[in-house]
Design a protein around this motif. Structure first.
Motif, PDB file in Angstrom:
ATOM      1  N   ILE A 225       0.855  -1.193   0.000  1.00 49.32           N
ATOM      2  CA  ILE A 225       0.000   0.000   0.000  1.00 49.32           C
ATOM      3  C   ILE A 225       0.891   1.243   0.000  1.00 49.32           C
ATOM      4  N   ALA A 226       0.801   2.041  -1.079  1.00 48.03           N
ATOM      5  CA  ALA A 226       1.557   3.297  -1.168  1.00 48.03           C
ATOM      6  C   ALA A 226       0.793   4.390  -0.433  1.00 48.03           C
ATOM      7  N   VAL A 227       1.521   5.191   0.351  1.00 46.31           N
ATOM      8  CA  VAL A 227       0.865   6.226   1.162  1.00 46.31           C
ATOM      9  C   VAL A 227       1.431   7.600   0.816  1.00 46.31           C
ATOM     10  N   HIS A 228       0.560   8.485   0.361  1.00 45.05           N
ATOM     11  CA  HIS A 228       0.945   9.882   0.138  1.00 45.05           C
ATOM     12  C   HIS A 228       0.786  10.644   1.452  1.00 45.05           C
ATOM     13  N   THR A 229       1.834  11.334   1.884  1.00 42.23           N
ATOM     14  CA  THR A 229       1.740  12.139   3.098  1.00 42.23           C
ATOM     15  C   THR A 229       1.365  13.566   2.710  1.00 42.23           C
ATOM     16  N   ALA A 230       0.136  13.949   3.059  1.00 37.06           N
ATOM     17  CA  ALA A 230      -0.361  15.304   2.771  1.00 37.06           C
ATOM     18  C   ALA A 230       0.066  16.236   3.898  1.00 37.06           C
ATOM     19  N   LEU A 231       0.068  17.516   3.616  1.00 41.53           N
ATOM     20  CA  LEU A 231       0.491  18.494   4.625  1.00 41.53           C
ATOM     21  C   LEU A 231      -0.600  18.752   5.653  1.00 41.53           C
ATOM     22  N   GLU A 232      -1.856  18.646   5.210  1.00 40.95           N
ATOM     23  CA  GLU A 232      -2.941  18.876   6.167  1.00 40.95           C
ATOM     24  C   GLU A 232      -4.127  17.997   5.808  1.00 40.95           C
ATOM     25  N   ALA A 233      -4.947  17.729   6.810  1.00 42.06           N
ATOM     26  CA  ALA A 233      -6.112  16.866   6.612  1.00 42.06           C
ATOM     27  C   ALA A 233      -7.167  17.582   5.787  1.00 42.06           C
ATOM     28  N   SER A 234      -7.904  16.808   5.009  1.00 44.40           N
ATOM     29  CA  SER A 234      -9.048  17.378   4.292  1.00 44.40           C
ATOM     30  C   SER A 234     -10.175  17.603   5.297  1.00 44.40           C
ATOM     31  N   PRO A 235     -11.169  18.428   4.957  1.00 43.46           N
ATOM     32  CA  PRO A 235     -12.275  18.668   5.897  1.00 43.46           C
ATOM     33  C   PRO A 235     -12.953  17.350   6.294  1.00 43.46           C
ATOM     34  N   ALA A 236     -13.408  17.278   7.528  1.00 45.01           N
ATOM     35  CA  ALA A 236     -13.991  16.035   8.050  1.00 45.01           C
ATOM     36  C   ALA A 236     -15.250  15.646   7.288  1.00 45.01           C
ATOM     37  N   GLY A 237     -15.495  14.340   7.221  1.00 47.32           N
ATOM     38  CA  GLY A 237     -16.703  13.823   6.585  1.00 47.32           C
ATOM     39  C   GLY A 237     -17.894  13.889   7.526  1.00 47.32           C
ATOM     40  N   VAL A 238     -18.983  13.250   7.115  1.00 51.89           N
ATOM     41  CA  VAL A 238     -20.235  13.305   7.874  1.00 51.89           C
ATOM     42  C   VAL A 238     -20.516  11.944   8.497  1.00 51.89           C
ATOM     43  N   ASP A 239     -20.439  11.873   9.831  1.00 47.65           N
ATOM     44  CA  ASP A 239     -20.752  10.641  10.559  1.00 47.65           C
ATOM     45  C   ASP A 239     -22.040  10.776  11.354  1.00 47.65           C
ATOM     46  N   ILE A 240     -22.229  11.950  11.953  1.00 53.56           N
ATOM     47  CA  ILE A 240     -23.369  12.150  12.853  1.00 53.56           C
ATOM     48  C   ILE A 240     -24.099  13.448  12.474  1.00 53.56           C
ATOM     49  N   GLN A 241     -25.222  13.694  13.137  1.00 51.11           N
ATOM     50  CA  GLN A 241     -26.068  14.850  12.809  1.00 51.11           C
ATOM     51  C   GLN A 241     -25.306  16.173  12.912  1.00 51.11           C
ATOM     52  N   GLU A 242     -24.438  16.299  13.931  1.00 53.40           N
ATOM     53  CA  GLU A 242     -23.684  17.549  14.107  1.00 53.40           C
ATOM     54  C   GLU A 242     -22.781  17.816  12.902  1.00 53.40           C
ATOM     55  N   ASP A 243     -22.192  16.734  12.356  1.00 61.45           N
ATOM     56  CA  ASP A 243     -21.350  16.880  11.157  1.00 61.45           C
ATOM     57  C   ASP A 243     -22.185  17.395   9.993  1.00 61.45           C
ATOM     58  N   LEU A 244     -23.386  16.842   9.871  1.00 59.42           N
ATOM     59  CA  LEU A 244     -24.281  17.242   8.780  1.00 59.42           C
ATOM     60  C   LEU A 244     -24.618  18.731   8.876  1.00 59.42           C
ATOM     61  N   GLU A 245     -24.912  19.197  10.091  1.00 63.02           N
ATOM     62  CA  GLU A 245     -25.236  20.620  10.282  1.00 63.02           C
ATOM     63  C   GLU A 245     -24.041  21.504   9.907  1.00 63.02           C
ATOM     64  N   ARG A 246     -22.843  21.054  10.278  1.00 65.87           N
ATOM     65  CA  ARG A 246     -21.621  21.826   9.957  1.00 65.87           C
ATOM     66  C   ARG A 246     -21.461  21.954   8.433  1.00 65.87           C
ATOM     67  N   VAL A 247     -21.640  20.843   7.721  1.00 69.27           N
ATOM     68  CA  VAL A 247     -21.470  20.858   6.265  1.00 69.27           C
ATOM     69  C   VAL A 247     -22.578  21.659   5.605  1.00 69.27           C
ATOM     70  N   ARG A 248     -23.793  21.571   6.156  1.00 71.03           N
ATOM     71  CA  ARG A 248     -24.899  22.365   5.597  1.00 71.03           C
ATOM     72  C   ARG A 248     -24.596  23.858   5.668  1.00 71.03           C
ATOM     73  N   LYS A 249     -23.978  24.271   6.768  1.00 68.46           N
ATOM     74  CA  LYS A 249     -23.631  25.699   6.899  1.00 68.46           C
ATOM     75  C   LYS A 249     -22.615  26.111   5.848  1.00 68.46           C
ATOM     76  N   LEU A 250     -21.689  25.192   5.534  1.00 71.21           N
ATOM     77  CA  LEU A 250     -20.644  25.506   4.567  1.00 71.21           C
ATOM     78  C   LEU A 250     -21.125  25.443   3.125  1.00 71.21           C
ATOM     79  N   LEU A 251     -21.965  24.444   2.821  1.00 71.98           N
ATOM     80  CA  LEU A 251     -22.376  24.218   1.435  1.00 71.98           C
ATOM     81  C   LEU A 251     -23.804  24.650   1.143  1.00 71.98           C
ATOM     82  N   GLY A 252     -24.582  24.901   2.191  1.00 72.63           N
ATOM     83  CA  GLY A 252     -26.005  25.151   1.987  1.00 72.63           C
ATOM     84  C   GLY A 252     -26.350  26.532   1.499  1.00 72.63           C
ATOM     85  N   ARG A 253     -25.358  27.424   1.511  1.00 76.79           N
ATOM     86  CA  ARG A 253     -25.662  28.772   1.030  1.00 76.79           C
ATOM     87  C   ARG A 253     -25.809  28.762  -0.482  1.00 76.79           C
ATOM     88  N   PRO A 254     -26.708  29.553  -1.015  1.00 73.84           N
ATOM     89  CA  PRO A 254     -26.889  29.601  -2.471  1.00 73.84           C
ATOM     90  C   PRO A 254     -25.620  30.071  -3.150  1.00 73.84           C
TER      91      PRO A 254
END
Length: 254
Positions: A225-254
């Protein structure tokens, strides 16, 4: 010239199962007027992938994809892992053995397209590897000791030696801690199509069952397994309702 203008040919497959336990019907959760799986697919389409395919066991998810003109394949309900679902897609599409497939999780609506390109490029550059993935350096002791944060140790060629929920490498001598770099594994993978077919025939491995980490099945069976070491983590995914609300605030704007 943009660094990502040179990427190998690859396909993105997004496994999307309707039966999520922590957040019911997660792929269809509305984010700014579109289901989450559509947001993920649109993000993946910004990468250099030759195609983006959603793989699901749900006619409802397939209907949502059809509505938004996203390619979608209906796959078996009996798959235990996203990798098995992607292997079925590789079979259905009759992908050649050397085809590169990037698995983008269906709950990553903020995934950077450049990261998708990098996973494909890393696999293309490591010809002896069957899989590629990504890690980021971490220094926070709480994160290093957190079993929900998967760590990886690499060899000098940037290939995985082992993945664990334990703090690896374990720092025995406090004086060594300053020189020790801990890496957090991020759950995005590139695969060669011939590995996907082989994977479906591999038995679950003892360390995989102990750690509940699917990628250990590949290592245990001798795949690299080849592993690329990135400098920083990508934004967190959606596991629970709080994650969903966070992403909605970021992407939900027109």
């Amino acid at each position: 010239m943009h660094a990502d203008s040179k990427a190998p040919d690859f396909l993105v497959v997004i496994p999307a199962r309707l039966g999520s336990t922590r957040l019911p019907r997660k792929p269809l959760a509305d984010i700014g007027g579109k289901p989450m799986v559509i947001r993920v697919a649109e993000r993946a389409k910004q990468s250099l992938a030759q195609g983006v395919v959603v793989a699901t066991d749900s006619p409802e998810i397939q209907a949502a994809c059809d509505e938004h003109r996203i390619e979608c394949l209906l796959t078996s309900e009996n798959h235990h892992t996203g990798t098995e679902r992607i292997a079925e897609v590789a079979q259905l599409l009759k992908l050649p053995n050397n085809a590169l497939v990037v698995n983008v999780q269906g709950d990553e609506p903020l995934i950077p397209p450049e990261l998708i390109n990098q996973v494909a490029r890393t696999l293309a550059e490591h010809e002896q590897c069957a899989i590629s993935t990504v890690a980021v350096p971490i220094a926070d002791i709480a994160e290093i000791n957190n079993p929900n944060v998967v760590k990886v140790v690499l060899n000098r060629s940037g290939e995985a030696l082992y993945f664990s929920r334990a703090p690896i490498p374990f720092v025995r001598d406090a004086q060594s801690s300053a020189k020790t770099i801990h890496l957090r594994h991020l759950g995005i993978y590139g695969y060669r199509a011939n590995f996907l077919q082989a994977y479906t025939r591999l038995e679950p491995a003892p360390p995989e069952q102990a750690e509940a980490l699917e990628q250990l099945r590949a290592l245990w069976n001798g795949y690299s397994i080849a592993v690329h070491t990135a400098l920083e983590a990508s934004p967190a995914g959606v596991d629970i309702q709080e994650d969903l609300e966070r992403v909605r605030k970021l992407l939900g704007r027109p």
